[in-house]
Design a protein around this motif. Structure first.
Motif, PDB file in Angstrom:
ATOM      1  N   SER A   1       1.131   4.067  -3.089  1.00  0.00           N
ATOM      2  CA  SER A   1       0.779   5.470  -2.847  1.00  0.00           C
ATOM      3  C   SER A   1       1.686   6.436  -3.607  1.00  0.00           C
ATOM      4  CB  SER A   1       0.819   5.781  -1.347  1.00  0.00           C
ATOM      5  OG  SER A   1       2.163   5.836  -0.895  1.00  0.00           O
TER       6      SER A   1
ATOM      7  N   ASP B   1       2.875   8.045  -6.734  1.00  0.00           N
ATOM      8  CA  ASP B   1       2.338   8.176  -8.079  1.00  0.00           C
ATOM      9  C   ASP B   1       2.946   9.382  -8.778  1.00  0.00           C
ATOM     10  OD1 ASP B   1       0.919   8.035 -10.420  1.00  0.00           O
ATOM     11  OD2 ASP B   1      -1.009   8.518  -9.540  1.00  0.00           O
TER      12      ASP B   1
ATOM     13  N   GLN C   1       0.823  -1.213   0.000  1.00  0.00           N
ATOM     14  CA  GLN C   1       0.000   0.000   0.000  1.00  0.00           C
ATOM     15  C   GLN C   1       0.858   1.265   0.000  1.00  0.00           C
ATOM     16  OE1 GLN C   1      -3.262   0.235  -0.589  1.00  0.00           O
ATOM     17  NE2 GLN C   1      -3.127  -1.981  -0.873  1.00  0.00           N
ATOM     18  N   VAL C   2       1.950   1.243   0.759  1.00  0.00           N
ATOM     19  CA  VAL C   2       2.849   2.404   0.771  1.00  0.00           C
ATOM     20  C   VAL C   2       3.469   2.578  -0.618  1.00  0.00           C
ATOM     21  CG1 VAL C   2       5.004   3.354   1.718  1.00  0.00           C
ATOM     22  CG2 VAL C   2       3.329   2.278   3.245  1.00  0.00           C
TER      23      VAL C   2
END
Length: 187
Positions: A125, A127, A121-122
């Motif tokens: 994140s 982008d 998830q990190v």
């Protein structure tokens, strides 16, 4: 050197060793004992610094996410010049600090399904595609960049950068490409 500085130095050594091993062997094929042995230190002492291999991965991914700078430009800098200078600085810094190449590889690996979810998830994140797409749109309005889907052009640009960084992680003798080669994707 103070005790606190020694501890931080050892912690950084563990992180950089884990980064190298995760890239060379893969996260799942790297054992915590492999990392401890390569540092070198006992496995028990290593657990004093990091409770698990997953915690080590998460810390590395957080480092990678924190070091990633969005490709945002001020209006006063033309987007093509900004991206050229960005690549020049990225390649120069990575040549000075080879762990940067490995970090690109690790961040790519961490985004894949099957990796520990919190680290994934990190990594997800981060982008740079969206901010670069905005630069591309600016360049398209002024005729600097080719017409087309700015987001897709951005993805192709970053896929090329990622590929170069991965190749350079594996081949330490590889010379950095001319940033204009990668920018030509957008022109």
């Amino acid at each position: 050197m103070t005790r606190k500085e020694q501890k931080e130095e050892k912690r950084q050594k563990i992180l950089m060793t884990a980064l190298t091993l995760f890239v060379e062997r893969g996260y799942y094929d790297t054992k915590i004992t492999d990392i401890a042995s390569a540092v070198p230190m006992s496995t028990g002492l290593m657990f004093h610094y990091f409770e698990s291999k997953e915690e080590l991965l998460l810390e590395l991914v957080k480092m990678g996410a924190g070091a990633t700078k969005s490709a945002n430009s001020g209006m006063e800098i033309p987007p093509d010049i900004y991206l050229t200078k960005f690549l020049e600085q990225l390649f120069a810094y990575a040549k000075e600090q080879p762990w940067v190449f490995n970090m690109f590889v690790l961040m790519s690996q961490a985004r894949r399904s099957g990796m520990p979810e919190e680290a994934r998830q990190v990594a997800m994140s981060v982008d740079t595609v969206e901010s670069t797409a905005k630069l591309i749109e600016q360049g398209q309005k002024t005729g600097i960049f080719r017409k087309g889907d700015a987001r897709l052009l951005s993805r192709c640009f970053w896929a090329s950068v990622q590929g170069v960084m991965e190749e350079m992680a594996m081949d330490k003798e590889m010379k950095t490409p001319d940033p204009e080669w990668l920018l030509s994707i957008l022109k």
